[in-house]
Design an enzyme around this catalytic site. Sequence first.
Site, PDB file in Angstrom:
ATOM      1  CG  HIS A   1     -33.361  30.085 -12.757  1.00 23.98           C
ATOM      2  ND1 HIS A   1     -33.118  29.486 -11.540  1.00 23.98           N
ATOM      3  CD2 HIS A   1     -32.171  30.102 -13.404  1.00 23.98           C
ATOM      4  CE1 HIS A   1     -31.848  29.136 -11.462  1.00 23.98           C
ATOM      5  NE2 HIS A   1     -31.242  29.513 -12.573  1.00 23.98           N
TER       6      HIS A   1
ATOM      7  CD  GLU B   1     -31.827  26.997 -14.949  1.00 24.91           C
ATOM      8  OE1 GLU B   1     -30.889  26.862 -15.770  1.00 24.91           O
ATOM      9  OE2 GLU B   1     -31.698  26.732 -13.723  1.00 24.91           O
ATOM     10  CD  GLU B   2     -30.874  25.555 -10.406  1.00 27.53           C
ATOM     11  OE1 GLU B   2     -30.299  24.580 -10.944  1.00 27.53           O
ATOM     12  OE2 GLU B   2     -30.296  26.630 -10.166  1.00 27.53           O
TER      13      GLU B   2
ATOM     14  CG  ASP C   1     -28.804  31.107 -15.038  1.00 26.06           C
ATOM     15  OD1 ASP C   1     -28.340  31.291 -13.899  1.00 26.06           O
ATOM     16  OD2 ASP C   1     -29.547  30.147 -15.319  1.00 26.06           O
TER      17      ASP C   1
END
Length: 345
Positions: A65, A216-217, A237
């Site tokens: 991401h 994603e966050e 990640d």
Amino acid sequence: MEYIQTLLLELLKTPSPTGDTKTIIRRLTEEVSSFGITSTTSRKGALLFTVPGEDASKARLLTGHVDTLGGMVKEILPSGRLRLTQVGGYAWNTIEGEYCEVHTESGQTITGTVILHNTAVHVNREIGKTERTQDNIEVVLDAKSDTKKEAEALGVSVGDFVYFDARSTITPSGYIKSRHLDDKASVAILFGLLREIQQKSIKLPHPVHFLISNNEEIGYGGNSNIPPETWEYLAVDMGAIGDGQTTSESCVSICAKDSSGPYHLGLRRHLVSLAEQAGLTYAVDVYPYYNSDASMAMRAGVDVKHGLIGPGVANSHAYERTHVAALDNTFKLLLAYVQSPLVME
């Protein structure tokens, strides 16, 4: 590794908080095109492209991401300072003293500093005892802004994104210090993998789909746009470092379980086997307060074997640090993985 490090520094210097990722996605679209590959962009703004493989009936998907933590103007205070709302999850004290930029709706960029309200120790003896919260962390603009009216005259408004200065550097000893290594380090590694496959004409047993997610966050980056033939879904990640963890800044971390539950055991064992065969420095860890695009996809009901690996990164969601060795070990594990058989059990 030179390519990965150069691209990483460029990505780190390109602001991309969740919700404001068009610029960096556009840049990565150009990078994909330079390798002669056609890409698409989802309605949510994620970047997708595929490297063909011999047996297209089953495929792999790799995701990293590119969205990061950031801020947004919640309120313009009577003092002309700004109150923030968080984009992503982080502790307020981790941004205190940070330089920042406010990106206005008119396209202007106004620099500033994130500080605690009444921060002078000479007039406030309680600074050390004060809990940092959304009610006392403020942005002071580097412009004449002593009133709300003056701030508004500069073009500042509620909803403007606030970028935190990444302060990126690679030391002579190989340490990479920066905000937003989560997850731009992994995105740079994925592009290094793409470059290696294309330049060396590596034949893959199965197609590899790349998904550069951009939400994603906030929890839903990799839940959609997953091709139906996807058999294995590997999120790339950061590996979290801290007390009780075995991951280091030099290794590739292989996740056994996070807050969503265990990752696919067969895929995890396969990744460990590949790491051992290649003589890589790796660690298997459990991340107690972590979710990935892969785990979010599982929650969305995607029927795949899911895994999670990434370079070890210290101080997650603060001013982060890793080492080029972690990038190298992660790259080499990915290169072995995409050329290996699928996990069938």
